[in-house]
Write a protein that holds these residues in place. Sequence first.
Motif, PDB file in Angstrom:
ATOM      1  N   SER A   1       1.276  -0.575  -0.168  1.00  0.00           N
ATOM      2  CA  SER A   1      -0.081   0.250   0.021  1.00  0.00           C
ATOM      3  C   SER A   1       0.966   1.222   0.024  1.00  0.00           C
ATOM      4  O   SER A   1       2.199   0.922   0.571  1.00  0.00           O
ATOM      5  CB  SER A   1      -1.262   0.289   1.600  1.00  0.00           C
TER       6      SER A   1
ATOM      7  N   THR B   1       0.492   3.538   1.850  1.00  0.00           N
ATOM      8  CA  THR B   1       0.446   3.767   3.763  1.00  0.00           C
ATOM      9  C   THR B   1       1.874   3.074   3.791  1.00  0.00           C
ATOM     10  O   THR B   1       2.334   3.479   4.356  1.00  0.00           O
ATOM     11  CB  THR B   1      -0.619   3.521   4.007  1.00  0.00           C
TER      12      THR B   1
ATOM     13  N   LEU C   1       4.841   4.981   2.394  1.00  0.00           N
ATOM     14  CA  LEU C   1       5.464   6.108   3.471  1.00  0.00           C
ATOM     15  C   LEU C   1       6.027   5.958   4.565  1.00  0.00           C
ATOM     16  O   LEU C   1       6.787   6.145   4.986  1.00  0.00           O
ATOM     17  CB  LEU C   1       3.575   7.179   3.846  1.00  0.00           C
TER      18      LEU C   1
ATOM     19  N   THR D   1      -4.887  16.486   3.382  1.00  0.00           N
ATOM     20  CA  THR D   1      -4.424  15.227   2.859  1.00  0.00           C
ATOM     21  C   THR D   1      -5.454  13.641   3.292  1.00  0.00           C
ATOM     22  O   THR D   1      -5.694  13.529   4.390  1.00  0.00           O
ATOM     23  CB  THR D   1      -2.847  14.590   3.138  1.00  0.00           C
TER      24      THR D   1
ATOM     25  N   THR E   1      -0.999  10.123   5.664  1.00  0.00           N
ATOM     26  CA  THR E   1       0.361  10.981   5.260  1.00  0.00           C
ATOM     27  C   THR E   1       1.015  11.376   6.498  1.00  0.00           C
ATOM     28  O   THR E   1       1.893  10.512   6.931  1.00  0.00           O
ATOM     29  CB  THR E   1      -0.288  11.765   4.855  1.00  0.00           C
TER      30      THR E   1
ATOM     31  N   VAL F   1       2.222  16.826  -0.981  1.00  0.00           N
ATOM     32  CA  VAL F   1       1.237  15.666  -1.184  1.00  0.00           C
ATOM     33  C   VAL F   1       0.689  16.549  -2.795  1.00  0.00           C
ATOM     34  O   VAL F   1       0.578  17.789  -2.722  1.00  0.00           O
ATOM     35  CB  VAL F   1       0.565  15.513  -0.703  1.00  0.00           C
TER      36      VAL F   1
ATOM     37  N   ASP G   1       3.957  12.372  -1.255  1.00  0.00           N
ATOM     38  CA  ASP G   1       3.059  11.764  -1.535  1.00  0.00           C
ATOM     39  C   ASP G   1       2.343  11.704  -2.458  1.00  0.00           C
ATOM     40  O   ASP G   1       2.202  13.027  -3.110  1.00  0.00           O
ATOM     41  CB  ASP G   1       2.696  11.468  -0.145  1.00  0.00           C
TER      42      ASP G   1
ATOM     43  N   HIS H   1      -1.471  10.296  -5.877  1.00  0.00           N
ATOM     44  CA  HIS H   1      -2.344  10.955  -6.331  1.00  0.00           C
ATOM     45  C   HIS H   1      -2.189  11.131  -8.277  1.00  0.00           C
ATOM     46  O   HIS H   1      -2.706  11.500  -8.766  1.00  0.00           O
ATOM     47  CB  HIS H   1      -3.316  11.874  -5.621  1.00  0.00           C
TER      48      HIS H   1
ATOM     49  N   SER I   1      -0.267   4.697  -4.662  1.00  0.00           N
ATOM     50  CA  SER I   1      -0.992   4.426  -4.542  1.00  0.00           C
ATOM     51  C   SER I   1      -1.377   3.924  -5.642  1.00  0.00           C
ATOM     52  O   SER I   1      -1.997   3.850  -6.515  1.00  0.00           O
ATOM     53  CB  SER I   1      -1.582   5.387  -3.436  1.00  0.00           C
TER      54      SER I   1
ATOM     55  N   LYS J   1      -7.565   5.128  -6.945  1.00  0.00           N
ATOM     56  CA  LYS J   1      -6.563   5.490  -7.937  1.00  0.00           C
ATOM     57  C   LYS J   1      -6.646   5.596  -9.405  1.00  0.00           C
ATOM     58  O   LYS J   1      -7.329   4.492  -9.573  1.00  0.00           O
ATOM     59  CB  LYS J   1      -5.248   5.370  -7.373  1.00  0.00           C
TER      60      LYS J   1
ATOM     61  N   GLU K   1      -5.003  -3.637  -4.186  1.00  0.00           N
ATOM     62  CA  GLU K   1      -4.036  -2.985  -3.015  1.00  0.00           C
ATOM     63  C   GLU K   1      -2.854  -2.792  -3.332  1.00  0.00           C
ATOM     64  O   GLU K   1      -2.316  -3.500  -4.215  1.00  0.00           O
ATOM     65  CB  GLU K   1      -4.735  -3.559  -1.308  1.00  0.00           C
ATOM     66  N   GLY K   2      -2.460  -1.811  -3.068  1.00  0.00           N
ATOM     67  CA  GLY K   2      -0.822  -1.324  -3.063  1.00  0.00           C
ATOM     68  C   GLY K   2       0.048  -0.301  -3.634  1.00  0.00           C
ATOM     69  O   GLY K   2      -0.911   0.480  -3.461  1.00  0.00           O
TER      70      GLY K   2
HETATM   71  C1  LIG Z   1      -2.688  11.720  -0.484  1.00  0.00           C
HETATM   72  C2  LIG Z   1      -2.386  10.073  -0.531  1.00  0.00           C
HETATM   73  N1  LIG Z   1      -1.924   9.523   0.621  1.00  0.00           N
HETATM   74  C3  LIG Z   1      -1.647   8.226   0.551  1.00  0.00           C
HETATM   75  C4  LIG Z   1      -2.927   7.456   0.651  1.00  0.00           C
HETATM   76  C5  LIG Z   1      -3.205   5.990   0.686  1.00  0.00           C
HETATM   77  O1  LIG Z   1      -2.829   4.977   0.339  1.00  0.00           O
HETATM   78  P1  LIG Z   1      -3.295   3.431   0.101  1.00  0.00           P
HETATM   79  O2  LIG Z   1      -4.631   3.000   0.642  1.00  0.00           O
HETATM   80  O3  LIG Z   1      -2.659   3.104  -1.286  1.00  0.00           O
HETATM   81  O4  LIG Z   1      -2.677   3.382   1.228  1.00  0.00           O
HETATM   82  C6  LIG Z   1      -4.048   7.850  -0.175  1.00  0.00           C
HETATM   83  C7  LIG Z   1      -5.246   6.584   0.144  1.00  0.00           C
HETATM   84  O5  LIG Z   1      -6.022   7.417  -0.761  1.00  0.00           O
HETATM   85  C8  LIG Z   1      -4.280   8.725  -0.828  1.00  0.00           C
HETATM   86  O6  LIG Z   1      -5.131   9.575  -0.532  1.00  0.00           O
END
Ligand SMILES: Cc1ncc(COP(=O)(O)O)c(C=O)c1O
Length: 407
Positions: free
Chosen positions: A78, A80, A83, A104, A108, A150, A176, A179, A200, A205, A211-212
Amino acid sequence: MSHEAPETPISANINFVTPEIGPDDFLPFTTPCLDQDVLDSAMACLKSGWIATGPRVQQFESDLKNYTGAPHVIAVNSATSGLHLALLSCDIGEGDEVITTPLTFVSTVNSIVHAGATPVFVDLEETTYNMNISKIEKAITPKTKAIMPVHMTGLSVDLDPLYELAKKYNLRIIEDAAHAIGTSYKNKKIGSFGDIQIYSFHPCKNMTTAEGGALAVHDEETAKKMRVMRFHGIDKDAWDRYGKKGNQALNVIAPGYKYNMSDLQASIGIPQLKKLDNYNAKRQELAARYHEAFKGWSEFERPGNAPYDNENPFHIYAILVNEGASGLNRDTLMQALKEENIGTGLHFPAIHLFPYYKSTYGFKRGDFPRAETVSDGIMSLPLFPHMTYEQQDRVIFALKKIFKKDK
Ligand SMILES: Cc1ncc(COP(=O)(O)O)c(C=O)c1O
């Protein structure tokens, strides 16, 4: 991006395999773009007998390197996780501060907390939903280790002054880019330069692996740390150990995490990436159509553009409701659209107003006024590459009806 709709529609060439959305069905704000090639690729992976991390992840990483221009790409489960991994690999932890935006998705900022560091916010620009780069220098202290911008909605932040600041104060930049797969800044793709970028591939997305996520990294040493920490702190991947030429011996050199992407996920991403530019062109076309339809409206602001050269693939088309002119607040407009069978998204409520962040860091309403205005008024309209003009017209007509512009 130009805000003008092309005269002839761009064909997204999508042989879509999930249920069709009929004229009387609920129109979701987004839905993933899954076609026959994705089904074939996932099926081939399942039939191969290897569905965990392996050759398809290696292939996907190599394809992403080619697409983004990044020297190193590390696929993860992910954004997440990505990050968190980025912060750990920059040795950011207890006692350190990371400057980011209050507008965000919460992951994040959670990732900064997970690393043991303290999030520090700066407010947004007046015309876009991005952090205001000119406010960053004042927020830098001796504890600051990194800046985490971001690229909100797919619009690149102003990276040149950001990287100048990073150089001046010896800071890491962790972009980040959840998007921003396909976004460009001054004719350079996000990921082709800089320090670290995280994409993401969540189903909402611009492309998905169910997921990934993936990290684009520009120095070998950080990339090495990420590879080790992505998989339990083991200095070899499972594929290297169990493959024909592999060596079963393993060394744990740090207490790492379980953040690896599976081959099944990569098998969904590989065919999607091939079509990404086409999908993004279709998003831009639809965004331009919305932009044209809402010209001169006072009930909400259309998404603003940045003054520098950029390419925005419109991960989302987010409007800012003007309650004074519309007589409706954001939540009532979202509800009114729902009653018209139309879904919307909320990207995002400001992080500093969530209970955990208020009580832990003492944030309060008034700290970041522009972020609060955006947080109160922002909502995303339906936008996805296989959305038809008829479906988009349903959204436009519904808004005209709600604001009594259909007379
Ligand atoms: C700005 C931003 N950062 C991080 C994430 C996290 O992405 P993921 O769901 O792949 O962990 C998202 C997901 O919506 C996001 O919009």
